[in-house]
Design a protein around this motif. Structure first.
Motif, PDB file in Angstrom:
ATOM      1  N   GLU A 332       9.452  -3.711   4.143  1.00 27.36           N
ATOM      2  CA  GLU A 332       8.084  -4.108   4.418  1.00 27.36           C
ATOM      3  C   GLU A 332       7.700  -5.243   3.482  1.00 27.36           C
ATOM      4  N   ARG A 333       6.717  -6.002   3.920  1.00 25.65           N
ATOM      5  CA  ARG A 333       6.198  -7.100   3.109  1.00 25.65           C
ATOM      6  C   ARG A 333       4.690  -6.932   3.057  1.00 25.65           C
ATOM      7  N   PRO A 334       4.183  -6.239   2.050  1.00 22.18           N
ATOM      8  CA  PRO A 334       2.744  -5.959   1.999  1.00 22.18           C
ATOM      9  C   PRO A 334       1.919  -7.237   2.043  1.00 22.18           C
ATOM     10  N   ASP A 335       0.760  -7.153   2.698  1.00 24.42           N
ATOM     11  CA  ASP A 335      -0.122  -8.316   2.758  1.00 24.42           C
ATOM     12  C   ASP A 335      -0.864  -8.473   1.428  1.00 24.42           C
ATOM     13  N   ALA A 338      -2.951  -5.448   0.250  1.00 31.90           N
ATOM     14  CA  ALA A 338      -2.149  -4.324  -0.241  1.00 31.90           C
ATOM     15  C   ALA A 338      -1.550  -4.628  -1.615  1.00 31.90           C
ATOM     16  N   ARG A 339      -1.135  -5.874  -1.812  1.00 33.30           N
ATOM     17  CA  ARG A 339      -0.547  -6.237  -3.102  1.00 33.30           C
ATOM     18  C   ARG A 339      -1.610  -6.247  -4.202  1.00 33.30           C
ATOM     19  N   GLU A 342      -2.144  -2.696  -5.197  1.00 35.80           N
ATOM     20  CA  GLU A 342      -1.019  -2.227  -6.010  1.00 35.80           C
ATOM     21  C   GLU A 342      -1.103  -2.766  -7.432  1.00 35.80           C
TER      22      GLU A 342
END
Length: 405
Positions: A332-335, A338-339, A342
């Motif tokens: 997955e590549r968080p948008d 989301a980053r 995190e």
């Protein structure tokens, strides 16, 4: 055998990174090597681990070679992107890494060394069950390049260990620490608090025992009852009481008091170190967003914001690698949103804190109320950093919610 893997988009069979992924070769790089084998399954454990009867044809004696194949694949993938870097940290986790012969652990470490090199002063950690550490094992680990032993003590009280289904002899913790010290290894002791039937007095016994062993580092985690575990089933049937949040909070405060008085300072919500040099640099890499490649079944990796995870079962892992394919199951590549969440979640947990400048929108306006509520340090906030108070550490999730509202 652990929780189900998260959903994600299919990972390519060759393991290649997306063409538009910008990998910064200046970012620190680490290696996590998962050893999924255990003699018995602890009742609370939700990790991706397997006893001998659960291996379905997977072979422990072939495991080191399988991991070395994945290491070779990872070198090719990163070399293609000009992103080869020496490993600043290597961490053997599990499972019980020391169930394997020390020669196998050494060969996997040599695989990392041959593929990437090890940075000057690299931290190399091996998790260990106290019953598996002898003078000879510790000396062989040291000779292979290991610098640090993380010993799964959990408790010094027999009835607490029994509630956790831990089978090691608590007296062997002292033997394991002595062996590690004799070999010149740094020592971390791992604890769990809040087990069914554990009193505040029991927890104090464990902490005082830890302090007599003079470790360089201590990790202390509140017991979490994970769905699907033996412990969860026993609590659901009424055989054991569920953890008490108020008691766990009191245990945390007791740990912080005693460890601080002995010269161990907190640097992450659940971790204390003798000094900055003895912090777990590998775990700090997770909390600060560095790159790492996770080797082994179920292991997770992160490079430049891309995350992926391997197939769970050791047999499936071996089958993929035997055909030359990547063991990655999905990625997955968080948008950006989301980053951002995190970053706040992870960086607010460490003692250096989170720059106030990284808090966006309405979250910035929550800072004053968090200071007023005694959850973050006012002086640090004025200086531009969000640092949790001890009360804030106990309510870290609430702080994150406020900062990301």
């Amino acid at each position: 055998m652990g929780a189900a893997l998260p959903p994600g988009e299919p990972a390519p069979p060759d393991g290649r990174l997306p063409d538009d992924l910008a990998v910064d070769p200046a970012t620190s790089f680490g290696a996590y090597i998962h050893v999924p084998f255990c003699r018995v399954r602890c009742g609370y454990c939700d990790f991706n681990t397997y006893t001998a009867t659960e291996l379905r044809g997977a072979r422990q004696d072939a495991y080191a070679d399988e991991v070395r194949r994945e290491i070779a694949l990872s070198r090719a993938v990163l070399a293609e992107r000009g992103a080869l870097r020496p490993a600043a940290t290597v961490f053997f986790g599990g499972g019980t890494p020391t169930l394997l012969p020390t020669g196998d652990l050494a060969r996997m470490l040599d695989g990392v060394r041959d593929a990437f090199g090890l940075a000057v002063g690299a931290e190399v950690t091996v998790e260990a069950n106290p019953d598996t550490v002898t003078d000879a094992v510790a000396a062989e680990l040291k000779a292979s390049g290991v610098t640090r032993l993380s010993i799964g003590m959990q408790s010094a009280v027999p009835h607490v260990l029994a509630a956790l289904d831990r089978t090691h002899d608590p007296e062997n913790v002292r033997t394991a620490v002595a062996a590690a010290r004799g070999a010149g290894l740094d020592v971390s002791l791992d604890l769990i608090y809040g087990a069914p039937g554990e009193s505040l007095g029991d927890w104090r016994v464990s902490l005082e025992t830890v302090l007599t062993l003079e470790p360089d580092h201590v990790s202390a985690y509140a017991l979490i009852v994970e769905d699907g575990t033996k412990l969860a089933r026993r609590i659901r049937r009424g055989e054991l009481p569920a953890p008490d949040d108020d008691l766990q909070a009191a245990m945390y405060e007791q740990a912080d008091d005693l460890l601080a008085a002995a010269g161990l300072s907190w640097y992450e919500v659940s971790n204390w170190a003798r000094d900055d040099a003895h912090r777990s640099r590998h775990n700090l890499a997770y909390w600060t967003g560095a790159d790492w490649w996770g080797y082994g079944p179920g292991a997770h990796s992160h490079v430049a914001g891309l995350r992926w995870w391997n197939v769970k079962h050791p047999a499936a892992y071996a089958e993929r690698l035997a055909t030359g394919a990547s063991p990655a199951a999905a990625r997955e590549r968080p948008d950006d949103e989301a980053r951002q969440l995190e970053r706040v979640l992870l960086r607010s947990r460490i003692s250096e804190g989170l720059p106030v400048s990284e808090v966006l929108g309405a979250g910035r306006h929550a800072v004053a109320s968090l200071i007023a509520d005694g959850l973050i340090e006012g002086t640090d906030a004025v200086r531009g950093r969000i640092v949790l108070t001890r009360r804030g550490r106990l309510l870290a999730d609430a702080v994150v919610r406020a900062l990301t509202a």
